[in-house]
Every structure is written in structure tokens, then in C-alpha cells.
Motif scaffolding. Sequence first.
Motif, PDB file in Angstrom:
ATOM      1  N   SER A  11      -0.598  -1.238  -9.575  1.00 44.01           N
ATOM      2  CA  SER A  11      -1.588  -0.400  -8.731  1.00 44.01           C
ATOM      3  C   SER A  11      -1.390   0.905  -9.063  1.00 44.01           C
ATOM      4  O   SER A  11      -0.642   1.298  -9.533  1.00 44.01           O
ATOM      5  CB  SER A  11      -1.496  -0.817  -7.219  1.00 44.01           C
ATOM      6  OG  SER A  11      -0.679  -0.389  -6.635  1.00 44.01           O
ATOM      7  N   ASP A  12      -2.260   1.685  -8.405  1.00 43.22           N
ATOM      8  CA  ASP A  12      -2.137   3.161  -8.390  1.00 43.22           C
ATOM      9  C   ASP A  12      -1.583   3.642  -7.352  1.00 43.22           C
ATOM     10  O   ASP A  12      -1.427   4.998  -6.978  1.00 43.22           O
ATOM     11  CB  ASP A  12      -3.665   3.538  -8.598  1.00 43.22           C
ATOM     12  CG  ASP A  12      -4.519   3.323  -7.383  1.00 43.22           C
ATOM     13  OD1 ASP A  12      -4.105   2.889  -6.509  1.00 43.22           O
ATOM     14  OD2 ASP A  12      -5.575   3.882  -7.541  1.00 43.22           O
ATOM     15  N   ARG A  13      -1.016   2.752  -6.335  1.00 42.99           N
ATOM     16  CA  ARG A  13      -0.144   3.259  -5.091  1.00 42.99           C
ATOM     17  C   ARG A  13       1.362   3.507  -5.488  1.00 42.99           C
ATOM     18  O   ARG A  13       1.842   3.263  -6.688  1.00 42.99           O
ATOM     19  CB  ARG A  13      -0.097   2.186  -4.412  1.00 42.99           C
ATOM     20  CG  ARG A  13      -1.367   1.458  -4.017  1.00 42.99           C
ATOM     21  CD  ARG A  13      -2.052   1.681  -2.619  1.00 42.99           C
ATOM     22  NE  ARG A  13      -3.213   0.942  -2.602  1.00 42.99           N
ATOM     23  CZ  ARG A  13      -3.625   0.777  -1.485  1.00 42.99           C
ATOM     24  NH1 ARG A  13      -3.194   1.242  -0.249  1.00 42.99           N
ATOM     25  NH2 ARG A  13      -5.010   0.579  -1.116  1.00 42.99           N
ATOM     26  N   TYR A  14       1.774   4.204  -4.496  1.00 45.51           N
ATOM     27  CA  TYR A  14       3.252   4.919  -5.016  1.00 45.51           C
ATOM     28  C   TYR A  14       4.151   4.374  -4.143  1.00 45.51           C
ATOM     29  O   TYR A  14       5.402   4.480  -4.200  1.00 45.51           O
ATOM     30  CB  TYR A  14       3.242   6.540  -4.887  1.00 45.51           C
ATOM     31  CG  TYR A  14       2.474   7.185  -5.976  1.00 45.51           C
ATOM     32  CD1 TYR A  14       3.152   7.103  -7.055  1.00 45.51           C
ATOM     33  CD2 TYR A  14       1.235   7.459  -5.712  1.00 45.51           C
ATOM     34  CE1 TYR A  14       2.422   7.702  -8.138  1.00 45.51           C
ATOM     35  CE2 TYR A  14       0.398   8.138  -6.760  1.00 45.51           C
ATOM     36  CZ  TYR A  14       1.077   8.153  -7.965  1.00 45.51           C
ATOM     37  OH  TYR A  14       0.530   8.698  -9.008  1.00 45.51           O
ATOM     38  N   ASP A  15       4.026   3.435  -3.025  1.00 43.09           N
ATOM     39  CA  ASP A  15       4.782   2.853  -2.118  1.00 43.09           C
ATOM     40  C   ASP A  15       5.379   1.608  -3.104  1.00 43.09           C
ATOM     41  O   ASP A  15       4.749   0.941  -3.900  1.00 43.09           O
ATOM     42  CB  ASP A  15       4.100   2.291  -0.882  1.00 43.09           C
ATOM     43  CG  ASP A  15       3.872   3.377   0.109  1.00 43.09           C
ATOM     44  OD1 ASP A  15       4.512   4.276   0.142  1.00 43.09           O
ATOM     45  OD2 ASP A  15       2.832   2.908   0.927  1.00 43.09           O
ATOM     46  N   ILE A  20       3.726  -2.904  -7.786  1.00 47.64           N
ATOM     47  CA  ILE A  20       3.572  -4.038  -8.745  1.00 47.64           C
ATOM     48  C   ILE A  20       2.869  -5.222  -8.073  1.00 47.64           C
ATOM     49  O   ILE A  20       2.847  -5.617  -7.012  1.00 47.64           O
ATOM     50  CB  ILE A  20       5.100  -4.480  -9.132  1.00 47.64           C
ATOM     51  CG1 ILE A  20       5.785  -3.407  -9.796  1.00 47.64           C
ATOM     52  CG2 ILE A  20       5.075  -5.820 -10.266  1.00 47.64           C
ATOM     53  CD1 ILE A  20       7.106  -3.966  -9.994  1.00 47.64           C
ATOM     54  N   LEU A  21       1.400  -5.463  -8.878  1.00 47.66           N
ATOM     55  CA  LEU A  21       0.956  -6.375  -8.415  1.00 47.66           C
ATOM     56  C   LEU A  21       1.386  -7.847  -9.080  1.00 47.66           C
ATOM     57  O   LEU A  21       1.011  -8.914  -8.081  1.00 47.66           O
ATOM     58  CB  LEU A  21      -0.633  -6.264  -8.936  1.00 47.66           C
ATOM     59  CG  LEU A  21      -1.119  -5.023  -8.316  1.00 47.66           C
ATOM     60  CD1 LEU A  21      -2.586  -4.656  -9.016  1.00 47.66           C
ATOM     61  CD2 LEU A  21      -1.262  -5.051  -6.915  1.00 47.66           C
ATOM     62  N   PRO A  83      10.804   0.489  -8.514  1.00 41.12           N
ATOM     63  CA  PRO A  83      11.205  -0.450  -9.262  1.00 41.12           C
ATOM     64  C   PRO A  83      10.943   0.136 -10.841  1.00 41.12           C
ATOM     65  O   PRO A  83      10.317  -0.439 -11.465  1.00 41.12           O
ATOM     66  CB  PRO A  83      10.199  -1.492  -9.176  1.00 41.12           C
ATOM     67  CG  PRO A  83       9.088  -0.888  -8.213  1.00 41.12           C
ATOM     68  CD  PRO A  83       9.594   0.463  -7.749  1.00 41.12           C
ATOM     69  N   ASP A  84      11.805   1.058 -11.308  1.00 39.83           N
ATOM     70  CA  ASP A  84      11.655   1.778 -12.579  1.00 39.83           C
ATOM     71  C   ASP A  84      11.536   0.691 -13.568  1.00 39.83           C
ATOM     72  O   ASP A  84      10.892   1.060 -14.427  1.00 39.83           O
ATOM     73  CB  ASP A  84      12.462   2.729 -12.693  1.00 39.83           C
ATOM     74  CG  ASP A  84      12.240   4.051 -11.661  1.00 39.83           C
ATOM     75  OD1 ASP A  84      11.037   4.127 -11.068  1.00 39.83           O
ATOM     76  OD2 ASP A  84      13.057   4.715 -11.081  1.00 39.83           O
ATOM     77  N   ASN A  85      12.594  -0.136 -13.654  1.00 37.45           N
ATOM     78  CA  ASN A  85      12.679  -0.935 -14.928  1.00 37.45           C
ATOM     79  C   ASN A  85      11.591  -1.814 -15.074  1.00 37.45           C
ATOM     80  O   ASN A  85      11.096  -2.164 -16.193  1.00 37.45           O
ATOM     81  CB  ASN A  85      14.061  -1.801 -14.714  1.00 37.45           C
ATOM     82  CG  ASN A  85      14.984  -0.996 -15.358  1.00 37.45           C
ATOM     83  OD1 ASN A  85      15.349  -0.088 -15.932  1.00 37.45           O
ATOM     84  ND2 ASN A  85      16.252  -1.265 -14.438  1.00 37.45           N
ATOM     85  N   LEU A  86      11.047  -2.100 -14.016  1.00 40.61           N
ATOM     86  CA  LEU A  86       9.741  -2.944 -14.216  1.00 40.61           C
ATOM     87  C   LEU A  86       8.274  -2.058 -14.523  1.00 40.61           C
ATOM     88  O   LEU A  86       7.572  -2.598 -15.238  1.00 40.61           O
ATOM     89  CB  LEU A  86       9.459  -3.738 -12.788  1.00 40.61           C
ATOM     90  CG  LEU A  86      10.583  -5.006 -12.508  1.00 40.61           C
ATOM     91  CD1 LEU A  86      10.254  -5.510 -11.008  1.00 40.61           C
ATOM     92  CD2 LEU A  86      10.340  -5.984 -13.579  1.00 40.61           C
ATOM     93  N   LEU A  87       8.398  -1.152 -13.765  1.00 40.86           N
ATOM     94  CA  LEU A  87       7.186  -0.122 -13.913  1.00 40.86           C
ATOM     95  C   LEU A  87       7.180   0.318 -15.426  1.00 40.86           C
ATOM     96  O   LEU A  87       6.097   0.836 -16.004  1.00 40.86           O
ATOM     97  CB  LEU A  87       7.314   0.904 -13.118  1.00 40.86           C
ATOM     98  CG  LEU A  87       7.060   0.814 -11.677  1.00 40.86           C
ATOM     99  CD1 LEU A  87       7.110   1.914 -10.667  1.00 40.86           C
ATOM    100  CD2 LEU A  87       5.581   0.143 -11.433  1.00 40.86           C
ATOM    101  N   SER A  88       8.269   0.454 -15.981  1.00 37.92           N
ATOM    102  CA  SER A  88       8.244   0.870 -17.621  1.00 37.92           C
ATOM    103  C   SER A  88       7.770  -0.308 -18.632  1.00 37.92           C
ATOM    104  O   SER A  88       7.665   0.037 -19.540  1.00 37.92           O
ATOM    105  CB  SER A  88       9.635   1.287 -17.882  1.00 37.92           C
ATOM    106  OG  SER A  88      10.619   0.313 -18.065  1.00 37.92           O
ATOM    107  N   LEU A  89       7.773  -1.467 -17.923  1.00 40.87           N
ATOM    108  CA  LEU A  89       7.207  -2.505 -18.856  1.00 40.87           C
ATOM    109  C   LEU A  89       5.586  -2.363 -19.227  1.00 40.87           C
ATOM    110  O   LEU A  89       4.940  -1.708 -18.389  1.00 40.87           O
ATOM    111  CB  LEU A  89       7.354  -3.796 -18.022  1.00 40.87           C
ATOM    112  CG  LEU A  89       8.933  -4.195 -18.117  1.00 40.87           C
ATOM    113  CD1 LEU A  89       8.687  -5.602 -17.241  1.00 40.87           C
ATOM    114  CD2 LEU A  89       9.390  -4.384 -19.266  1.00 40.87           C
TER     115      LEU A  89
END
Length: 94
Positions: A11-15, A20-21, A83-89
Motif C-alpha cells: 500500500s502507500d501507507r507508512y505504518d 504489505i498487503l 519490513p525492508d527486505n520484503l519491501l525491496s521485492l
Amino acid sequence: MSNEVKCINKSDRYDPHERILRIGGVNPDGGRWSLGQAEAIAGIESGKWSFHVHRGGNTVRVIVAISRYGNKYLKTEADGEQPDNLLSLPECPR
């Protein structure tokens, strides 16, 4: 057996608990799988599933974390609060 997470939808959220959806990957038969964050969390907590990502030549386990506001979310063992490792996918196909 652990399932490799190869993509996410965010999502475009920062929390951290709202970023991650969905997580997704590829089955041994080549078909794609995708789970909503809540379903993945329930599967990890029940012992039904485990997940990992490959980062920098290492395999890192995906875990359930709790935000400072008490909300559950997915991240890897190597991550801080975000969750940077996941967000980098890459984004999963929709």
C-alpha cells in the motif's frame, strides 16, 4: 518446508503493519501463489506455513512482528521495525 517469497503487493501507507498487503511466490509446478498479509500471519502462527526471502546470498526467515501500536505484520528476522527486505521485492502481478 519453507516457501520463498518472491514478490509483494504494498500500500502507500507508512505504518509497518499496513505497508504489505500480499506476499507471493512460485509453486514447484510453476504456478503462482499469493496470500493476504492476515492469511500469511495466521498460517505462520498456526505452523501451517513458513516463508523466507533470499537477500544478498542469504536465506532470511519471514516472521510475524508486532508494531508499537499492537498490530501484527510481516517482516524478516534481519529487519528493524520496517519490513525492508520484503519491501525491496518486486510487485506481484495482479
